[in-house]
Design a protein around this motif. Structure first.
Motif, PDB file in Angstrom:
ATOM      1  N   PRO A  25       0.827  -1.221   0.000  1.00 33.01           N
ATOM      2  CA  PRO A  25       0.000   0.000   0.000  1.00 33.01           C
ATOM      3  C   PRO A  25       0.856   1.264   0.000  1.00 33.01           C
ATOM      4  O   PRO A  25       0.473   2.273  -0.601  1.00 33.01           O
ATOM      5  N   THR A  26       2.007   1.217   0.684  1.00 33.47           N
ATOM      6  CA  THR A  26       2.874   2.396   0.727  1.00 33.47           C
ATOM      7  C   THR A  26       3.400   2.726  -0.662  1.00 33.47           C
ATOM      8  O   THR A  26       3.471   3.902  -1.055  1.00 33.47           O
ATOM      9  N   LEU A  27       3.788   1.718  -1.427  1.00 36.39           N
ATOM     10  CA  LEU A  27       4.283   1.954  -2.785  1.00 36.39           C
ATOM     11  C   LEU A  27       3.172   2.554  -3.648  1.00 36.39           C
ATOM     12  O   LEU A  27       3.429   3.433  -4.489  1.00 36.39           O
ATOM     13  N   LYS A  28       1.927   2.119  -3.426  1.00 35.25           N
ATOM     14  CA  LYS A  28       0.811   2.708  -4.161  1.00 35.25           C
ATOM     15  C   LYS A  28       0.643   4.185  -3.800  1.00 35.25           C
ATOM     16  O   LYS A  28       0.348   5.022  -4.662  1.00 35.25           O
ATOM     17  N   GLN A  29       0.851   4.512  -2.525  1.00 37.42           N
ATOM     18  CA  GLN A  29       0.772   5.919  -2.110  1.00 37.42           C
ATOM     19  C   GLN A  29       1.896   6.739  -2.750  1.00 37.42           C
ATOM     20  O   GLN A  29       1.682   7.891  -3.143  1.00 37.42           O
ATOM     21  N   CYS A  30       3.058   6.136  -2.834  1.00 35.61           N
ATOM     22  CA  CYS A  30       4.183   6.830  -3.471  1.00 35.61           C
ATOM     23  C   CYS A  30       3.879   7.117  -4.942  1.00 35.61           C
ATOM     24  O   CYS A  30       4.187   8.201  -5.458  1.00 35.61           O
ATOM     25  N   PHE A  31       3.261   6.146  -5.614  1.00 32.47           N
ATOM     26  CA  PHE A  31       2.867   6.367  -7.001  1.00 32.47           C
ATOM     27  C   PHE A  31       1.857   7.508  -7.092  1.00 32.47           C
ATOM     28  O   PHE A  31       1.982   8.412  -7.925  1.00 32.47           O
ATOM     29  N   ALA A  32       0.854   7.476  -6.250  1.00 31.90           N
ATOM     30  CA  ALA A  32      -0.187   8.503  -6.298  1.00 31.90           C
ATOM     31  C   ALA A  32       0.393   9.887  -6.061  1.00 31.90           C
ATOM     32  O   ALA A  32      -0.065  10.881  -6.652  1.00 31.90           O
ATOM     33  N   TYR A  33       1.425   9.969  -5.213  1.00 31.52           N
ATOM     34  CA  TYR A  33       1.991  11.286  -4.895  1.00 31.52           C
ATOM     35  C   TYR A  33       2.713  11.898  -6.094  1.00 31.52           C
ATOM     36  O   TYR A  33       2.935  13.105  -6.124  1.00 31.52           O
ATOM     37  N   CYS A  34       3.067  11.088  -7.081  1.00 31.88           N
ATOM     38  CA  CYS A  34       3.706  11.616  -8.294  1.00 31.88           C
ATOM     39  C   CYS A  34       2.789  12.590  -9.028  1.00 31.88           C
ATOM     40  O   CYS A  34       3.235  13.353  -9.898  1.00 31.88           O
ATOM     41  N   PHE A  35       1.511  12.576  -8.674  1.00 29.97           N
ATOM     42  CA  PHE A  35       0.552  13.475  -9.315  1.00 29.97           C
ATOM     43  C   PHE A  35       0.874  14.941  -9.038  1.00 29.97           C
ATOM     44  O   PHE A  35       0.372  15.822  -9.724  1.00 29.97           O
ATOM     45  N   ILE A  36       1.733  15.210  -8.041  1.00 33.30           N
ATOM     46  CA  ILE A  36       2.093  16.596  -7.733  1.00 33.30           C
ATOM     47  C   ILE A  36       2.777  17.262  -8.920  1.00 33.30           C
ATOM     48  O   ILE A  36       2.760  18.484  -9.066  1.00 33.30           O
ATOM     49  N   TYR A  37       3.377  16.456  -9.801  1.00 29.83           N
ATOM     50  CA  TYR A  37       4.028  17.001 -10.997  1.00 29.83           C
ATOM     51  C   TYR A  37       3.005  17.111 -12.118  1.00 29.83           C
ATOM     52  O   TYR A  37       2.298  16.150 -12.435  1.00 29.83           O
ATOM     53  N   GLU A  38       2.963  18.277 -12.738  1.00 27.19           N
ATOM     54  CA  GLU A  38       2.026  18.527 -13.816  1.00 27.19           C
ATOM     55  C   GLU A  38       2.329  17.616 -15.000  1.00 27.19           C
ATOM     56  O   GLU A  38       3.475  17.232 -15.233  1.00 27.19           O
ATOM     57  N   LYS A  39       1.313  17.277 -15.735  1.00 27.77           N
ATOM     58  CA  LYS A  39       1.460  16.384 -16.875  1.00 27.77           C
ATOM     59  C   LYS A  39       2.512  16.922 -17.849  1.00 27.77           C
ATOM     60  O   LYS A  39       2.499  18.093 -18.224  1.00 27.77           O
TER      61      LYS A  39
END
Length: 804
Positions: A25-39
């Motif tokens: 689950p932590t790795l999934k959270q790390c992936f989701a946090y990448c959303f902070i960078y604009e497309k």
């Protein structure tokens, strides 16, 4: 899939399946946090890991020796292996520097974290305002960030704020549990004191702001792990209470500034700021570095003229820090007394690094000779002699008194060597290549004292870039001789060779089998190198400038330089002609001849055979016969200006320079009514870059220029009669880059309305235009308001705005 713009149902299932199979689950959270960078934006690997760390996503495992940064590396590599992240750029050492997310993956991240994130932009709103933990405020909301935002979300739930605009103090004060705060490049001149109340803050980015000082309140952020101050050019020093930040791991500063005493207490520091030694009380001293055992990455120490002895340098214990990959040592004061050469040598001797070192830069060293560890590239480590075999880059700059160079030829992975400003060097001899046994005999690799790692079958076996610059007394650069074994090759991988500012140099080696880029500037002769070697089949770029004794290029030039793509020749006073077989250079993409090639009288008849030519510039060669062959033809005295048919037949020319060929206000051949006709170039549909050079009497730009609507790059150079850029320049709707040079009477740019209408224009470059430069002074010049919206502006080679 809700919230995702996926390119097909198959792709949707593949990404979802990969996401659900992530290991924790932590790795999934790390992936989701990448959303902070604009497309579409590049993602800094190290900064992403530091933000994960700030959010508490990197847990130390009991019984494991892994540090949080190492756990973050593992998570990053896992996302890379699952193709959620894509490698974008590697650093000089081969480590991942940046990555990107595919647009589909970014859409997936948006869907996964849709209830946790609010992207505050036009049309953006959260699904459930009470659950928002991460807030991103885009630039287009600058006029709408107010206390009204506070009613939309529960600020005390926020863990991340990334803002591209100023944030009201009331908003910041209520976000008291925030852990990541990014306020870079928002024009912040004074940091709000309220930031000192955000005691849970772990990551603070204030980069690229015009801050003049940091308040002492920042030193109460005891949980802070990362502080970024990159590009804060007006900031002169760090707060006196810096040593209170005992948990600080990363302090990013890219300029020398005042650092207070007490940094020895920051024992968690891994990333150090640039450190300038000072004689002033209250500032840091070298002995404090001895306590910082976990320092890694880059270490830059300047102001070493204030160090007094070897013992003082030894207290920094540089050799006991295996994590340091790059070491930059600099002496700043130039006018020091004669005794400084002895002190400098002792101080540098005290900075023996760890064998893990990959980058070494020594600048301003005033000693007569380098210490033994640098000369031999061996250091003492754990009472054993070890070679600096991990060095990838070595730079020696402005070591003015040192007449001999270190032995570098047997470093197995050295890729870049820069020798710059070595004024006492008269000869580069055998000592550069191998050690001598004292009788002038060079030992073989087994007896050289070097480790057995790497390739010992060549001298400089991995070197790809060599720069020798500003060595005014260098006359000879000798070929390696008497090697053991005798067939030991040298420079087998060298691809780029620059020799600049060595006016006495006449003798150089000739064996560079892999060379691709050769640049010779301000040297006496290139005869031996260019004419005697003859093996240039891999060379793609040849640049010759101010080579005084160059009268001609090698015979059968077109047959020897078969891969040449770029040929630039400037200021070679005695060059009389170009090779007749230039047309055989079927790969040639750029040809430039300019400025003071006074003996050049004609160009080859076969030029139009160079069908790959994309950039063509010929100007300033005042004796060139423009009536027969040359691409730009002016009929003497008539005021006409023709483009020769040989140029118009070139199918791929993207860049072209057209100009007065040395005609100026002192030359009476140019009538006052002279108007150049550049309209024939309109038939060359491939042109995207155009330089107008040297019509000094013209008071306006050629009117035909407005028809070049596909131009992306425009250079305006040497129009002394020009006082304003015409309004119709706005018709060049594709223009991305505008350069204005040597227009000494230019006062005005087009109106702000016109400049705002040039939607693709991002870069303005102004040089040697004194009146216009004054008018474009940032925030105060009368022309500034016309250009203030552009991403990048430089004036006289100084960037006054960089929003890229």
């Amino acid at each position: 899939m809700e919230g995702c713009r996926l390119m097909g149902i198959g792709s949707c299932h593949i990404y979802l399946l990969s996401f659900h199979h992530l290991s924790s689950p932590t790795l999934k959270q790390c992936f989701a946090y990448c959303f902070i960078y604009e497309k579409g934006l590049e993602i800094s690997k190290q900064e992403l890991i530091k933000m994960w760390m700030a959010q508490g996503l990197l847990f130390l495992v009991e019984g494991s020796n892994l540090k949080m940064e190492e756990i973050g590396e593992n998570y990053f590599n896992s996302l890379l292996n699952h193709s959620f992240l894509q490698l974008q750029e590697q650093d000089r050492f081969g480590d991942i520097y940046t990555c990107k997310m595919h647009d589909l993956v970014h859409d997936l991240a948006r869907f996964v974290c849709r209830r946790d994130w609010l992207i505050y932009e036009t049309g953006g709103s959260p699904d459930e305002s009470s659950s928002i933990s991460h807030l991103v405020i885009r630039p287009d909301m600058a006029d709408q960030v107010s206390t009204s935002l506070m009613v939309k979300i529960m600020l005390n739930r926020l863990r991340t704020i990334q803002s591209y605009v100023h944030i009201p103090n009331d908003l910041l004060k209520q976000a008291r549990y925030v852990r990541v705060l990014e306020l870079s490049a928002i024009g912040l001149s004074n940091m709000p004191d309220v930031i000192g109340e955000l005691i849970h803050l772990r990551y603070l980015d204030l980069s690229a702001n015009p801050l003049k000082e940091l308040p002492e309140s920042i030193t109460t952020l005891y949980n802070l792990l990362t502080l970024r101050l990159i590009g804060c050019d007006q900031l002169d020093g760090l707060p006196m209470g810096l040593s209170k930040l005992v948990n600080l791991k990363h302090l990013h500063v890219d300029k020398f500034m005042k650092v207070p005493a007490g940094i020895e207490r920051l024992t968690c520091l891994q990333t150090l700021p640039w450190l300038e030694l000072s004689a002033s009380d209250g500032e840091w001293k070298l002995h404090e570095l001895g306590c910082l055992r976990v320092v890694k990455g880059w270490l830059e120490i300047g102001g070493l003229e204030h160090a007094k002895c070897k013992e003082e340098a030894q207290k920094a214990e540089i050799g006991a820090k295996p994590g340091i990959s790059a070491l930059h040592l600099a002496w700043f004061s130039l006018g020091r007394d004669e005794d400084s050469n002895i002190v400098d040598a002792e101080v540098l001797d005290g900075f023996q690094p760890h064998p893990n070192l990959q980058w070494l830069h020594v600048a301003g060293f005033n000693g007569d000779s380098f210490p033994s560890w640098l000369t031999s590239m061996t250091v003492v480590n754990n009472d054993n002699l070890a070679s600096l075999d991990n060095l990838v880059v070595v730079k020696l700059r402005n070591c003015r008194r040192s007449s001999h160079l270190p032995t570098l030829g047997q470093l197995p992975v050295l890729k870049t060597l820069v020798i710059d400003g070595m004024k006492a060097v008269r000869q580069i001899g055998r000592e550069l290549y191998t050690q001598s046994d004292g009788n002038g005999v060079q030992p073989d690799s087994s007896s050289s004292g070097m480790t057995s790692t790497g390739n010992r079958n060549a001298l400089f076996p991995a070197l790809t870039t060599l720069e020798i610059k500003n060595c005014p007394n260098l006359a000879e650069w000798l070929q390696p001789e008497s090697t053991n074994p005798p067939d030991l090759e040298s420079f087998p991988c060298l691809e780029k060779l620059l020799i600049v500012g060595c006016p006495l140099l006449t003798i150089t080696p000739t064996g560079f089998p892999s060379l691709r880029h050769l640049e010779l500037k301000q040297i006496k002769s290139a005869q031996r190198l260019l004419h005697e070697y003859g093996k240039w089949s891999k060379l793609t770029s040849l640049i010759l400038e101010d080579v005084k004794e160059l009268t001609h290029l090698p015979n059968e030039f077109g047959e020897q330089f078969t891969s040449l793509e770029t040929l630039e020749i400037q200021g070679c006073d005695n060059l009389a002609c170009l090779p007749e077989d230039l047309g055989k250079l079927t790969s040639l993409q750029k040809l430039e001849k300019s400025v003071a090639c006074v003996e050049l009288t004609e160009t080859p008849a076969e030029l139009d055979a160079c069908t790959s030519l994309e950039v063509l510039r010929i100007f300033g060669c005042r004796n060139l016969d423009l009536k027969r062959r040359v691409e730009e033809e002016r009929v003497s005295g008539s005021g006409e200006y023709r483009i020769a048919e040989s140029v118009l037949r070139l199918p791929r020319v993207r860049g072209y320079a057209v100009g007065g060929n040395g005609i100026n206000e002192e030359n009476e051949e140019q009538p006052d009514h002279f108007v150049p006709d550049i309209s024939p170039l309109l038939t060359m549909k491939s042109i995207r870059e155009l330089s107008l050079v040297g019509w000094r009497k013209l008071k306006s730009l050629p009117d035909q220029l407005r028809r070049f609507t596909a131009l992306e790059v425009l250079g305006i150079n040497g129009f002394d009669g020009l006082e304003e850029i015409p309004e119709w320049i706005g018709e060049l709707s594709s223009l991305c880059w505008l350069g204005i040079y040597d227009c000494r009477n230019l006062r005005h740019l087009p109106s702000r309305t016109v400049m705002l209408g040039m939607k693709k224009l991002e870069v303005i470059s102004i040089e040697n235009c004194p009146i216009l430069a004054e008018g474009c002074a940032k925030d105060v010049g009368p022309e500034w308001h016309k250009i203030s919206h552009f991403k990048y502006i430089d004036v006289d080679e100084q960037a006054i705005q960089d929003l890229r």
